[in-house]
Design a protein around this motif. Structure first.
Motif, PDB file in Angstrom:
ATOM      1  N   UNK A  12       0.844  -1.209   0.000  1.00  0.00           N
ATOM      2  CA  UNK A  12       0.000   0.000   0.000  1.00  0.00           C
ATOM      3  C   UNK A  12       0.869   1.246   0.000  1.00  0.00           C
ATOM      4  N   UNK A  13       1.923   1.221   0.810  1.00  0.00           N
ATOM      5  CA  UNK A  13       2.829   2.364   0.872  1.00  0.00           C
ATOM      6  C   UNK A  13       3.534   2.568  -0.475  1.00  0.00           C
ATOM      7  N   UNK A  14       4.012   1.481  -1.051  1.00  0.00           N
ATOM      8  CA  UNK A  14       4.721   1.572  -2.337  1.00  0.00           C
ATOM      9  C   UNK A  14       3.802   2.105  -3.438  1.00  0.00           C
ATOM     10  N   UNK A  15       2.591   1.549  -3.538  1.00  0.00           N
ATOM     11  CA  UNK A  15       1.666   1.988  -4.583  1.00  0.00           C
ATOM     12  C   UNK A  15       1.091   3.374  -4.307  1.00  0.00           C
ATOM     13  N   UNK A  16       1.128   3.798  -3.068  1.00  0.00           N
ATOM     14  CA  UNK A  16       0.630   5.130  -2.724  1.00  0.00           C
ATOM     15  C   UNK A  16       1.580   6.246  -3.118  1.00  0.00           C
ATOM     16  N   UNK A  17       2.811   5.899  -3.431  1.00  0.00           N
ATOM     17  CA  UNK A  17       3.807   6.896  -3.835  1.00  0.00           C
ATOM     18  C   UNK A  17       3.912   6.923  -5.358  1.00  0.00           C
ATOM     19  N   UNK A  18       4.294   8.047  -5.866  1.00  0.00           N
ATOM     20  CA  UNK A  18       4.511   8.151  -7.311  1.00  0.00           C
ATOM     21  C   UNK A  18       3.248   8.478  -8.069  1.00  0.00           C
ATOM     22  N   UNK A  19       3.422   8.657  -9.345  1.00  0.00           N
ATOM     23  CA  UNK A  19       2.325   9.021 -10.230  1.00  0.00           C
ATOM     24  C   UNK A  19       1.496   7.795 -10.585  1.00  0.00           C
ATOM     25  N   UNK A  20       0.230   7.999 -10.925  1.00  0.00           N
ATOM     26  CA  UNK A  20      -0.576   6.862 -11.395  1.00  0.00           C
ATOM     27  C   UNK A  20      -0.035   6.386 -12.738  1.00  0.00           C
ATOM     28  N   UNK A  21      -0.414   5.187 -13.143  1.00  0.00           N
ATOM     29  CA  UNK A  21       0.074   4.669 -14.424  1.00  0.00           C
ATOM     30  C   UNK A  21      -0.347   5.575 -15.583  1.00  0.00           C
ATOM     31  N   UNK A  22       0.533   5.697 -16.548  1.00  0.00           N
ATOM     32  CA  UNK A  22       0.231   6.484 -17.742  1.00  0.00           C
ATOM     33  C   UNK A  22      -0.387   5.568 -18.793  1.00  0.00           C
ATOM     34  N   UNK A  23      -0.905   6.167 -19.854  1.00  0.00           N
ATOM     35  CA  UNK A  23      -1.456   5.377 -20.955  1.00  0.00           C
ATOM     36  C   UNK A  23      -0.385   4.497 -21.586  1.00  0.00           C
ATOM     37  N   UNK A  26       0.082   0.941 -20.055  1.00  0.00           N
ATOM     38  CA  UNK A  26      -0.909  -0.089 -20.355  1.00  0.00           C
ATOM     39  C   UNK A  26      -0.385  -0.901 -21.539  1.00  0.00           C
ATOM     40  N   UNK A  27       0.223  -2.037 -21.210  1.00  0.00           N
ATOM     41  CA  UNK A  27       0.895  -2.831 -22.237  1.00  0.00           C
ATOM     42  C   UNK A  27       1.167  -4.231 -21.718  1.00  0.00           C
ATOM     43  N   UNK A  28       1.468  -5.088 -22.647  1.00  0.00           N
ATOM     44  CA  UNK A  28       1.939  -6.425 -22.330  1.00  0.00           C
ATOM     45  C   UNK A  28       3.377  -6.296 -21.831  1.00  0.00           C
ATOM     46  N   UNK A  29       3.765  -7.013 -20.769  1.00  0.00           N
ATOM     47  CA  UNK A  29       5.153  -6.946 -20.307  1.00  0.00           C
ATOM     48  C   UNK A  29       6.136  -7.294 -21.432  1.00  0.00           C
ATOM     49  N   UNK A  30       7.291  -6.688 -21.400  1.00  0.00           N
ATOM     50  CA  UNK A  30       8.282  -6.799 -22.479  1.00  0.00           C
ATOM     51  C   UNK A  30       8.602  -8.239 -22.867  1.00  0.00           C
ATOM     52  N   UNK A  53      -2.960  -2.556 -12.298  1.00  0.00           N
ATOM     53  CA  UNK A  53      -3.876  -2.988 -13.337  1.00  0.00           C
ATOM     54  C   UNK A  53      -3.471  -2.707 -14.768  1.00  0.00           C
ATOM     55  N   UNK A  54      -2.208  -2.392 -15.013  1.00  0.00           N
ATOM     56  CA  UNK A  54      -1.822  -2.038 -16.384  1.00  0.00           C
ATOM     57  C   UNK A  54      -1.997  -3.217 -17.344  1.00  0.00           C
ATOM     58  N   UNK A  55      -1.667  -4.414 -16.919  1.00  0.00           N
ATOM     59  CA  UNK A  55      -1.869  -5.582 -17.779  1.00  0.00           C
ATOM     60  C   UNK A  55      -3.350  -5.924 -17.868  1.00  0.00           C
ATOM     61  N   UNK A  56      -4.056  -5.860 -16.764  1.00  0.00           N
ATOM     62  CA  UNK A  56      -5.501  -6.151 -16.774  1.00  0.00           C
ATOM     63  C   UNK A  56      -6.225  -5.254 -17.767  1.00  0.00           C
ATOM     64  N   UNK A  57      -5.907  -3.971 -17.759  1.00  0.00           N
ATOM     65  CA  UNK A  57      -6.563  -3.032 -18.671  1.00  0.00           C
ATOM     66  C   UNK A  57      -6.172  -3.340 -20.112  1.00  0.00           C
ATOM     67  N   UNK A  58      -4.904  -3.677 -20.356  1.00  0.00           N
ATOM     68  CA  UNK A  58      -4.483  -4.059 -21.713  1.00  0.00           C
ATOM     69  C   UNK A  58      -5.291  -5.261 -22.196  1.00  0.00           C
ATOM     70  N   UNK A  81      -9.450   2.828 -11.188  1.00  0.00           N
ATOM     71  CA  UNK A  81      -9.410   4.154 -11.820  1.00  0.00           C
ATOM     72  C   UNK A  81      -8.859   4.059 -13.247  1.00  0.00           C
ATOM     73  N   UNK A  82      -7.840   3.240 -13.445  1.00  0.00           N
ATOM     74  CA  UNK A  82      -7.258   3.056 -14.775  1.00  0.00           C
ATOM     75  C   UNK A  82      -8.277   2.431 -15.729  1.00  0.00           C
ATOM     76  N   UNK A  83      -9.014   1.436 -15.251  1.00  0.00           N
ATOM     77  CA  UNK A  83     -10.045   0.798 -16.080  1.00  0.00           C
ATOM     78  C   UNK A  83     -11.136   1.802 -16.460  1.00  0.00           C
ATOM     79  N   UNK A  84     -11.520   2.647 -15.533  1.00  0.00           N
ATOM     80  CA  UNK A  84     -12.507   3.694 -15.834  1.00  0.00           C
ATOM     81  C   UNK A  84     -11.970   4.650 -16.890  1.00  0.00           C
ATOM     82  N   UNK A  85     -10.726   5.081 -16.713  1.00  0.00           N
ATOM     83  CA  UNK A  85     -10.103   6.031 -17.636  1.00  0.00           C
ATOM     84  C   UNK A  85     -10.043   5.476 -19.060  1.00  0.00           C
TER      85      UNK A  85
END
Length: 184
Positions: A12-23, A26-30, A53-58, A81-85
């Motif tokens: 929770x602490x780690x995900x609470x820091x930094x910017x939300x995921x960008x468009x 949203x991708x398949x891992x390399x 949720x970047x992979x889930x949304x992809x 929030x990413x899925x809504x966006x």
């Protein structure tokens, strides 16, 4: 405090820091991008330790119905929030799940993804959760090209653990091991 409670607080602490995921996030891992054509365009997917949720949304953008699970409620909030966006919220369900108790109950899935999370106790459950013809995409930290440690797979671990599946592609280097396999 249980280990999973400590994990939840840390993540929770780690995900609470930094910017939300960008468009662009949203991708398949390399590791799996060369095999994108093997990923289904329909059916059900389970994204284990889905993070923000970047992979889930992809996957939802690709046409799948996705359930993402993670120990962090903060990550789950970001995933929703990413899925809504991206206008795929109706195709996504995100839940906070304590994986110390195993995978949550559910129907077989056409795709099971687990990226950068390793719990060997879950490996048999992951195989059992796949529908016939279902695809497994798993990536973990590895000792190969990295330092040994409790959270890193030993050389050959994924191939050995998922040997009952048809291995389509696999790799180990630069501290990462990954495997793409299909249930017969």
């Amino acid at each position: 405090m249980r280990v999973s409670d400590e994990d939840r607080i840390r993540w929770d602490d780690r995900y609470g820091q930094g910017d939300p995921p960008s468009d662009d996030d949203v991708a398949l891992p390399a590791a799996f991008r060369p095999y994108a054509d093997l990923f289904p365009h329909s059916g059900a997917a389970l994204d284990v330790a889905c993070g923000r949720g970047v992979l889930s949304v992809w996957l939802a953008l690709r046409g799948l119905t996705v359930r993402g699970i993670d120990v962090s409620g903060v990550a789950i909030g970001a995933a929703r929030a990413l899925a809504l966006r991206h206008a795929v919220a109706p195709r996504c369900r995100f839940d906070t799940v304590d994986l110390d108790g195993g995978l949550p109950a559910g129907d077989p899935v056409d795709l099971l993804c687990c990226i950068r999370f390793r719990d060997r106790a879950l490996y048999p459950q992951m195989m059992e959760r796949l529908a016939p013809g279902g695809l497994l995409a798993i990536s973990v930290l590895s000792e190969v090209g990295g330092t040994p440690g409790d959270f890193r797979a030993r050389p050959g671990e994924l191939t050995e653990a998922f040997g009952a599946l048809k291995v389509l592609a696999t790799g180990e280097s630069n501290g990462e091991a990954w495997l793409l396999a299909q249930r017969g």
